[in-house]
Design a protein around this motif. Structure first.
Motif, PDB file in Angstrom:
ATOM      1  N   GLU A 187      47.134  29.518  71.454  1.00  0.00           N
ATOM      2  CA  GLU A 187      48.436  29.059  71.935  1.00  0.00           C
ATOM      3  C   GLU A 187      49.477  29.093  70.833  1.00  0.00           C
ATOM      4  O   GLU A 187      49.217  28.700  69.695  1.00  0.00           O
ATOM      5  CB  GLU A 187      48.310  27.638  72.497  1.00  0.00           C
ATOM      6  CG  GLU A 187      49.498  27.194  73.340  1.00  0.00           C
ATOM      7  CD  GLU A 187      49.226  25.907  74.081  1.00  0.00           C
ATOM      8  OE1 GLU A 187      49.728  24.865  73.623  1.00  0.00           O
ATOM      9  OE2 GLU A 187      48.509  25.941  75.100  1.00  0.00           O
ATOM     10  N   GLY A 230      53.869  26.720  73.166  1.00  0.00           N
ATOM     11  CA  GLY A 230      53.049  26.551  74.357  1.00  0.00           C
ATOM     12  C   GLY A 230      52.708  27.803  75.135  1.00  0.00           C
ATOM     13  O   GLY A 230      52.168  27.706  76.240  1.00  0.00           O
ATOM     14  N   THR A 258      50.412  30.948  76.005  1.00  0.00           N
ATOM     15  CA  THR A 258      49.029  31.390  75.817  1.00  0.00           C
ATOM     16  C   THR A 258      49.007  32.867  75.412  1.00  0.00           C
ATOM     17  O   THR A 258      49.582  33.722  76.095  1.00  0.00           O
ATOM     18  CB  THR A 258      48.206  31.206  77.101  1.00  0.00           C
ATOM     19  OG1 THR A 258      48.193  29.817  77.443  1.00  0.00           O
ATOM     20  CG2 THR A 258      46.778  31.685  76.904  1.00  0.00           C
TER      21      THR A 258
END
Length: 289
Positions: free
Chosen positions: A46, A50, A52
Motif C-alpha cells: 500500500e 492508501g 493498493t
C-alpha cells in the motif's frame, strides 16, 4: 508510445497541464516471470495515500549478491518491462519490480505526485525484507522510471539504505521533453514554449539529481535514442555530483542497453562494486530469453 500525437491532442483540447499525459498504463498482464522460468513472489502493498499496488519479487539464483528496486517506463506494465531485469536473478541479484498506480494490477490513476508516493512505498516494502533491509538496495529506473527514481532517491527518507542509483534513457525535464515533442510537428511548433509551460517541472530530475550525492549515480543512454535524445542523459550527468559515471550505448535506441549481454555483465560488475563484493556469485545457468 507516440508522445508527439498525445501532446498535439492535449494542445488542441487545452489539457496540457495534466501530468497524466506522461503515463500510458496497460491493465493486461502479458506474462509472468514464471513463464520465463524465473521464481517469483506476487506482492501487494500500500502507498502512503492508501492505494493498493502490485509487484513481483524475484529472488536471486543461489546466494544473493545484492538487491535491485526497478522502476519501469511509462507504457503498459511490469509484464512487458520484465525483460529489462529478468536476467538479474541469473546474475545473483534479487529484484523487486512494481507497477505504479493505474498500471497492471495496481489500483488508482497515475500522476507525477502519485508515482512519487508509489516509489516511497515500494522502497519501504523492500527495505522491510531481508536481505535488502540489512544490506541496502540499488535503484534502477528506465525512461520515465529513471526520472521518478532520481527525484525519489534525492528526497527519500530512507536514502541511507540506498547504495546506488542507475538511470537509463531518462528525460532530464518533463517540461523539456514536452517542448521537444511539441516542436517536432508543424501544428504545435509555433506554440512549443507557451504550451510546454503548462507541464510542471516540480518533480524534474534535473533539479534533483545534484542532491543524490553521496549516493553513486550511473547514467546510461543510447546515442540513437529517438524517444529521449542523448542530450537529456548528458545534462543529467553534468548536473549530478560525484561519484558518478556515464555509459554511452553506441548505436543504442531507447532503453536497449540490457538487450546486450556485455552491458548486463557490466551492470552486474557495477552492482558488485556498490556492494563492495568481489566474490563471484553462485554458478549461473543459461540466461533467460
Amino acid at each position: 508510445m507516440d508522445l508527439p500525437r498525445v501532446f498535439i491532442l492535449a494542445a488542441l483540447l487545452g489539457q496540457t497541464a495534466c501530468s497524466s499525459l506522461f503515463f500510458f498504463p496497460g491493465r493486461q498482464m502479458e506474462r509472468t516471470p514464471g513463464d520465463l522460468g524465473v521464481d517469483y513472489e506476487d506482492v501487494l502493498f500500500e502507498s502512503g495515500d492508501g492505494i493498493t499496488l502490485h509487484g513481483w519479487y524475484l529472488p536471486a539464483r543461489g546466494t544473493s549478491r545484492g538487491t535491485v528496486l526497478f522502476l519501469h517506463g511509462n507504457a503498459e506494465n511490469i509484464s512487458t518491462h520484465l525483460f529489462s531485469v529478468v536476467w538479474l536473478p541469473w546474475k545473483g541479484f534479487d529484484v523487486f519490480l512494481f507497477d505504479y498506480r493505474g498500471y497492471g494490477r495496481s489500483a488508482g490513476r497515475p500522476s507525477l505526485s502519485g508515482v512519487r508516493e508509489d516509489f516511497d512505498a515500494a522502497l519501504r516494502w523492500l527495505l522491510g525484507r531481508r536481505p535488502a533491509g540489512d544490506r541496502g538496495v540499488v535503484v534502477l529506473g528506465q525512461s520515465i522510471g529513471g526520472a521518478i527514481a532520481v527525484y525519489g532517491v534525492a528526497h527519500s527518507e530512507a536514502r541511507d539504505h540506498i547504495l546506488g542509483l542507475v538511470v537509463e534513457s531518462a528525460p532530464s525535464s518533463y517540461r523539456g521533453i514536452a517542448r521537444e515533442k511539441l516542436a517536432a510537428f508543424s501544428l504545435t511548433w509555433p506554440f512549443q514554449w507557451p504550451l510546454s509551460l503548462a507541464f510542471s517541472d516540480r518533480y524534474s530530475p534535473l533539479g534533483a539529481i545534484g542532491e543524490v550525492a553521496p549516493i553513486p549515480v550511473l547514467i546510461i543512454h543510447g546515442d540513437r535514442d529517438p524517444i529521449v535524445p542523448l542530450h537529456h542523459g548528458e545534462r543529467l550527468f553534468e548536473a549530478a555530483a560525484p561519484p558518478k559515471e556515464f555509459w554511452l550505448v553506441e548505436g543504442g535506441a531507447h532503453i536497449q542497453a540490457f538487450a546486450v549481454e556485455a552491458f548486463r555483465q557490466r551492470l552486474a560488475d557495477h552492482l558488485d562494486g556498490l556492494y563492495g563484493s568481489s566474490a563471484p556469485g553462485a554458478p549461473q545457468p543459461a540466461p533467460p530469453p
